[in-house]
Design an enzyme around this catalytic site. Structure first.
Site, PDB file in Angstrom:
ATOM      1  N   SER A  65       0.824  -1.212   0.000  1.00  0.00           N
ATOM      2  CA  SER A  65       0.000   0.000   0.000  1.00  0.00           C
ATOM      3  C   SER A  65       0.856   1.258   0.000  1.00  0.00           C
ATOM      4  O   SER A  65       0.461   2.277  -0.559  1.00  0.00           O
ATOM      5  CB  SER A  65      -0.961   0.007   1.195  1.00  0.00           C
ATOM      6  OG  SER A  65      -0.258  -0.129   2.411  1.00  0.00           O
ATOM      7  N   GLU A  66       2.047   1.203   0.636  1.00  0.00           N
ATOM      8  CA  GLU A  66       2.990   2.321   0.531  1.00  0.00           C
ATOM      9  C   GLU A  66       4.427   1.829   0.618  1.00  0.00           C
ATOM     10  O   GLU A  66       4.721   0.804   1.239  1.00  0.00           O
ATOM     11  CB  GLU A  66       2.782   3.368   1.633  1.00  0.00           C
ATOM     12  CG  GLU A  66       1.793   4.459   1.284  1.00  0.00           C
ATOM     13  CD  GLU A  66       0.437   4.225   1.901  1.00  0.00           C
ATOM     14  OE1 GLU A  66      -0.487   4.987   1.588  1.00  0.00           O
ATOM     15  OE2 GLU A  66       0.304   3.266   2.675  1.00  0.00           O
ATOM     16  N   THR A  67       5.299   2.614  -0.007  1.00  0.00           N
ATOM     17  CA  THR A  67       6.744   2.458   0.124  1.00  0.00           C
ATOM     18  C   THR A  67       7.312   3.811   0.533  1.00  0.00           C
ATOM     19  O   THR A  67       6.920   4.846  -0.012  1.00  0.00           O
ATOM     20  CB  THR A  67       7.381   1.990  -1.192  1.00  0.00           C
ATOM     21  OG1 THR A  67       6.893   0.677  -1.502  1.00  0.00           O
ATOM     22  CG2 THR A  67       8.896   1.939  -1.101  1.00  0.00           C
ATOM     23  N   HIS A  88       2.315   3.704   8.704  1.00  0.00           N
ATOM     24  CA  HIS A  88       2.928   2.376   8.828  1.00  0.00           C
ATOM     25  C   HIS A  88       4.272   2.325   8.125  1.00  0.00           C
ATOM     26  O   HIS A  88       5.198   1.657   8.595  1.00  0.00           O
ATOM     27  CB  HIS A  88       1.968   1.281   8.332  1.00  0.00           C
ATOM     28  CG  HIS A  88       1.998   1.003   6.876  1.00  0.00           C
ATOM     29  ND1 HIS A  88       1.251   1.698   5.960  1.00  0.00           N
ATOM     30  CD2 HIS A  88       2.693   0.083   6.160  1.00  0.00           C
ATOM     31  CE1 HIS A  88       1.457   1.223   4.745  1.00  0.00           C
ATOM     32  NE2 HIS A  88       2.331   0.237   4.839  1.00  0.00           N
ATOM     33  N   PHE A 107      -8.818   1.616   0.955  1.00  0.00           N
ATOM     34  CA  PHE A 107      -7.800   2.507   0.374  1.00  0.00           C
ATOM     35  C   PHE A 107      -7.802   2.408  -1.157  1.00  0.00           C
ATOM     36  O   PHE A 107      -6.768   2.198  -1.774  1.00  0.00           O
ATOM     37  CB  PHE A 107      -6.432   2.130   0.951  1.00  0.00           C
ATOM     38  CG  PHE A 107      -5.284   3.037   0.582  1.00  0.00           C
ATOM     39  CD1 PHE A 107      -5.446   4.397   0.456  1.00  0.00           C
ATOM     40  CD2 PHE A 107      -4.024   2.499   0.374  1.00  0.00           C
ATOM     41  CE1 PHE A 107      -4.373   5.226   0.118  1.00  0.00           C
ATOM     42  CE2 PHE A 107      -2.943   3.306   0.036  1.00  0.00           C
ATOM     43  CZ  PHE A 107      -3.121   4.666  -0.093  1.00  0.00           C
TER      44      PHE A 107
END
Length: 287
Positions: free
Chosen positions: A53-55, A82, A219
């Site tokens: 979902s994110e980096t 996170h 999301f």
């Protein structure tokens, strides 16, 4: 790619699970500890390839601290809790626990990494200054319809609001755990609704006890059906509850990811950081 399969000139990409001590739990995040020289387009391509979902992409700042950018597989986001926790633990494993300053698009975010008495490392972020605003009745009605919820599915004691602590989240409280457990929504419709209102996630919550909540975060704007453990939304929710209930418990426990089979645990501290909110959790490398 990882350090073992990276080509010359490619960044080293680490993978960590945040808000968990088990790599199979919590929320996976990509981490690039040395993003110097990477273009925006390259960061987005890396985030898309990682698929989480994110980096988080960190670049050491000569003035101290780190410039940090966060990318979902589809777009850059101003802040991600996170990936902050994951990257801070990854950093501390290499340079040692301590205090770090993250300079994000949302503002400066202090992060402290300490050794957990139970083992491993724990990171605590202090959010940017939060705020909470009313959610328009028409917007709430549209969001409920896209989620497949009825108005009576809401908990009247926790009214809808838009909460911000680095990113904007629509907070909707379910009246029952069963309602929270059923998540089957119009992905494209909710993505369009959220994009038009600059919402990063929809923070769905159910109150199990005065200081314990179960939460879920659709999301779709990031190309992900659901975020398994969401630090930015946890900080925003802390601000929401403190404004709604001035006598709210000083420390909240949020359970997230159980419905996805990736249980995570988030601690939200409303005590000494006011008006900011502290969010803490463990993180562990994913083999």
């Amino acid at each position: 790619m990882t350090s073992d399969d990276a080509a010359p000139g490619d960044p080293e990409i680490l993978r960590y699970a945040a808000f968990a001590t088990d790599p199979a739990g919590g929320n996976p995040a990509g981490v690039v500890l040395d993003a110097g020289g990477l273009s925006t387009e390259r960061m987005l391509a890396v985030a898309a390839a990682v698929g989480y979902s994110e980096t988080a992409f960190l670049t050491a700042d000569p003035a101290g601290g780190y410039a940090v950018r966060y990318f979902s597989p589809l777009a850059e986001v101003p802040f991600c809790g996170h990936a902050t926790v994951a990257s801070a633990v990854a950093l501390a494993e290499r340079v040692g626990p301590g205090e770090y300053l993250y300079r994000t698009a949302a503002g400066e975010v202090p992060v402290e990494v300490t050794e957990d008495p139970a083992g491993g490392l724990r990171a605590t972020l202090t959010s940017v200054e939060p705020h909470v605003t009313e959610a328009g009745a028409a917007d709430v009605a549209e969001a409920l319809a896209l989620l497949g919820w009825a108005p009576e599915d809401l908990d009247p004691a926790l009214p809808p609001r838009v909460a911000y602590a680095g990113a904007r989240h629509l907070v909707l409280a379910a009246a029952t755990r069963e309602r929270l457990a059923r998540l089957d929504y119009d992905f494209d419709g909710l993505a369009a609704h959220m994009t038009a209102r600059d919402l990063t996630t929809v923070q769905l919550v159910w109150r199990a006890a005065p200081d314990v909540f179960h939460v879920r975060d659709p999301f779709p704007v990031g190309g992900v059906v659901e975020d398994p453990a969401t630090g930015a939304a946890a900080a925003a929710f802390g601000a929401y509850l403190r404004e709604l209930e001035p006598a709210a418990p000083a420390v909240l426990t949020l359970h997230q990811g159980e419905d996805l089979g990736r249980p995570g645990l988030l601690r939200v501290d409303l005590r000494s950081a006011a008006p900011r909110v502290r969010v803490s959790g463990a993180a562990v490398a994913i083999p």
